[in-house]
Design an enzyme around this catalytic site. Structure first.
Site, mmCIF file in Angstrom:
data_model
loop_
_atom_site.group_PDB
_atom_site.id
_atom_site.type_symbol
_atom_site.label_atom_id
_atom_site.label_comp_id
_atom_site.label_asym_id
_atom_site.label_seq_id
_atom_site.Cartn_x
_atom_site.Cartn_y
_atom_site.Cartn_z
ATOM 1 N N GLU A 1 -10.276 13.379 11.303
ATOM 2 C CA GLU A 1 -8.990 12.780 10.927
ATOM 3 C C GLU A 1 -8.986 12.207 9.513
ATOM 4 O O GLU A 1 -7.923 12.076 8.893
ATOM 5 C CB GLU A 1 -8.597 11.683 11.922
ATOM 6 N N CYS B 1 -16.566 11.376 17.446
ATOM 7 C CA CYS B 1 -17.640 10.400 17.250
ATOM 8 C C CYS B 1 -18.170 9.907 18.595
ATOM 9 O O CYS B 1 -18.821 10.663 19.308
ATOM 10 C CB CYS B 1 -17.172 9.260 16.349
ATOM 11 N N PRO C 1 13.286 -16.639 -1.968
ATOM 12 C CA PRO C 1 11.852 -16.380 -1.784
ATOM 13 C C PRO C 1 11.268 -15.504 -2.889
ATOM 14 O O PRO C 1 10.162 -15.762 -3.372
ATOM 15 C CB PRO C 1 11.801 -15.680 -0.416
ATOM 16 N N ILE D 1 -5.283 -18.818 -2.249
ATOM 17 C CA ILE D 1 -6.434 -19.284 -3.026
ATOM 18 C C ILE D 1 -7.400 -18.131 -3.299
ATOM 19 O O ILE D 1 -7.938 -17.988 -4.400
ATOM 20 C CB ILE D 1 -7.151 -20.426 -2.276
ATOM 21 N N GLY E 1 0.806 -1.211 0.000
ATOM 22 C CA GLY E 1 0.000 0.000 0.000
ATOM 23 C C GLY E 1 0.839 1.259 0.000
ATOM 24 O O GLY E 1 0.521 2.233 -0.697
ATOM 25 N N HIS F 1 -15.714 12.577 11.816
ATOM 26 C CA HIS F 1 -14.332 12.097 11.936
ATOM 27 C C HIS F 1 -13.395 13.057 11.200
ATOM 28 O O HIS F 1 -13.084 12.850 10.018
ATOM 29 C CB HIS F 1 -14.207 10.685 11.354
#
EC number: 6.3.4.2
Length: 534
Positions: A510, A381, A191, A149, A18, A508
């Site tokens: 943030e 919240c 690997p 899988i 990511g 929220h």
């Protein structure tokens, strides 16, 4: 013609795909390209909205109300873009849509199979993410590792994309771990070789390798990987461990990653101007002062449960030239007797969101301590809802006051279920989600934080709200509702103006903070904490 970049992973999960994808997105954006990005998650849940934070970390909410993977937070913060519901796709979501089409007869009696029906649905999500944002480039990250899988239909869809749009318009980037064996004193390439072999067995030849490593690999290792994995030596990119994740785009640029990508995709663009980003990183790396913030939460054993909160605090620290010294406080362990010991040395207290009874009384104690001792406090919240409950109990003397979510039999339901939520039985995707306007009260702390704007748009994720039957009673005691919905039905921001900083928001904040543009309410909180430094 839109260009498609696919990021896969091998050897181990949580390898940083990511961050690699987000870093590349930032570099391409700074070349003048319009970039969007999406995450494929091969689990069967429709979305992470009903998953425990211990399982999946925080749930990140987009403007259009999609409950998504926390990686979307990285994407938005790095690239400084707003994503949509097409930016997170799960196995559950795809199969649900395919099965609904089958029930409606849209497949005209055909046998519904993984190929072509599931793979076609996946490819449609890729293309829709690009077209809805009118992007030059879309980066798609596939969760998990090659060989799982669950990932097979996703990888098959990625393989087919090359034939669908042409090889000049597709690039495959494979991220792997390059382990260092201390006893042997060497790095091991096997690997990675086996991971690439597995990927090639599925019909995908990577055009670039990104190797996660603790120390520089050296050119000989790169040459070896290039030879055995059939990629150009210059397309073997090191992703070294760093002190701060915002260094990674600069490290990638230093290895010409973005230029190699542009060359492969035949994109003619100027070099990425990373001057502003580099200055931000230099500042981050050289912060000398620290401000101590106590985060009183339910899931503190897993910091990823509060990832966006932590990042927003850091961003606001940059504005104030301070690093955030975060003190994690388990709300379930907080009592009236130990609260001073747990948060007494903090310059500020933040009470973030959450669900459920566990830890709620500890959060209320932390809010009481902040109010009575005039410690800067930000509630978010559930933190906002419990701020109201604490005030009702300890100032208004409404004994037994609570949220109807936490105590359905409370005599004083200060927080109650929203009217349009009463008859909803399903848990998933039914909260009040996404971007909504909030009208700010002139002269309030909230309005000052937002530079005296009349209305701000912020993201929400909640089912319960302040019970307006108690509004007059609260206001008579000095409690200020400084942010409300435009129709005046929902109480969005509350505060005690006589305190140094005692503000709580139903939304929220943030989720809209960026390293180069900190969220304003968080910044006001951190500023107050800095002024309160011990």
């Amino acid at each position: 013609m839109t260009k498609y970049i696919f990021v896969t992973g091998g050897v181990v999960s949580s390898i940083g795909k990511g961050i690699v994808a987000a870093s590349l997105g930032r570099l391409l954006k700074n070349r003048g390209l319009k970039v969007t990005i999406q995450k494929f998650d091969p689990y069967i849940n429709i979305d992470p909205g009903t998953m425990s934070p211990y399982q999946h970390g925080e749930v990140y909410v987009t403007d259009d109300g999609a409950e998504t993977d926390l990686d979307l937070g990285h994407y938005e913060r790095f690239i400084d873009i707003n994503l949509n519901k097409y930016s997170n796709v799960t196995t559950g979501k795809i199969y649900s849509e395919v099965l609904k089409k089958e029930r409606r007869g849209e497949y005209l009696g055909a046998t519904v199979q993984v190929i072509p029906h599931v793979t076609d649905a996946l490819k449609e999500k890729i293309k829709r993410a690009a077209t809805t944002t009118d992007s030059d480039v879309i980066i798609t990250e596939v969760g998990g590792t090659v060989g799982d899988i669950e990932s097979l239909p996703f990888l098959e869809a990625l393989r087919q994309m090359k034939a669908d749009v042409g090889s000049d318009n597709v690039m495959y980037i494979h991220t792997t771990l390059l382990p260092y064996l201390k006893a042997a004193g060497e790095m091991k390439t096997k690997p990675t070789q086996h991971s690439v072999k597995e990927l090639r067995g599925l019909g995908i030849q990577p055009n670039m390798l990104v190797i996660r490593t603790e120390q520089p690999a050296g050119q000989s290792i790169k040459n070896k990987l290039a030879q055995f994995c059939d990629v150009a030596p210059e397309a073997v990119i090191e992703s070294l461990d760093v002190d701060h994740i915002y260094q990674i785009p600069l490290n990638m640029q230093a290895q010409n990653m973005d230029q190699i990508v542009c060359d492969h995709l035949k994109l003619e663009t100027p070099a990425a101007d990373m001057t502003e980003w580099s200055a931000m990183v230099d500042k981050v790396m050289n912060l000398e002062k620290k401000v101590k913030i106590a985060l009183v939460g339910k899931y503190v054993e897993l910091p990823d449960a509060y990832l966006s909160v932590v990042e927003a605090l850091k961003h606001s620290g940059y504005v104030n030239d301070v690093a955030i010294d975060l003190k994690w406080v388990n709300a379930a362990e907080v009592t009236e007797d130990n609260i001073k010991e747990l948060v007494g040395d903090a310059d500020g207290i933040i009470v973030p969101g959450g669900f459920g009874q566990r830890g709620s009384e500890g959060k209320i104690e932390a809010i009481r301590y902040a109010r009575e001792n005039d410690v800067p406090m930000l509630g978010v919240c559930l933190g906002m809802q419990l701020t109201c409950v604490e005030f009702a109990r300890n100032v208004l003397k409404l004994h037994g006051a609570n949220s109807a979510e936490l105590d359905p039999k409370t005599p004083f339901p200060i927080i109650d279920i929203m009217r349009d939520q009463i008859d909803i039985e399903d848990m998933g995707g039914t909260l009040r989600l996404g971007l909504y306007p909030c009208k700010l009260k002139a002269g309030s702390r909230a309005a000052a934080a937002y530079n005296n704007q009349e209305v701000v748009q912020r993201r929400h994720r909640h089912r319960y709200e302040f019970n307006t039957k108690f509004r007059e009673q609260f206001e008579a005691a000095g409690f200020v509702f400084s942010g409300v919905s435009p129709d005046n039905r929902l109480m969005e921001v509350v505060e005690l103006p006589e305190k140094k900083f005692f503000v709580a928001a139903q939304y929220h904040p943030e989720l809209q903070s960026r390293p180069n543009h900190a969220e304003e309410l968080y910044t006001a909180f951190v500023t107050a904490a800095v002024e309160n430094m011990k």
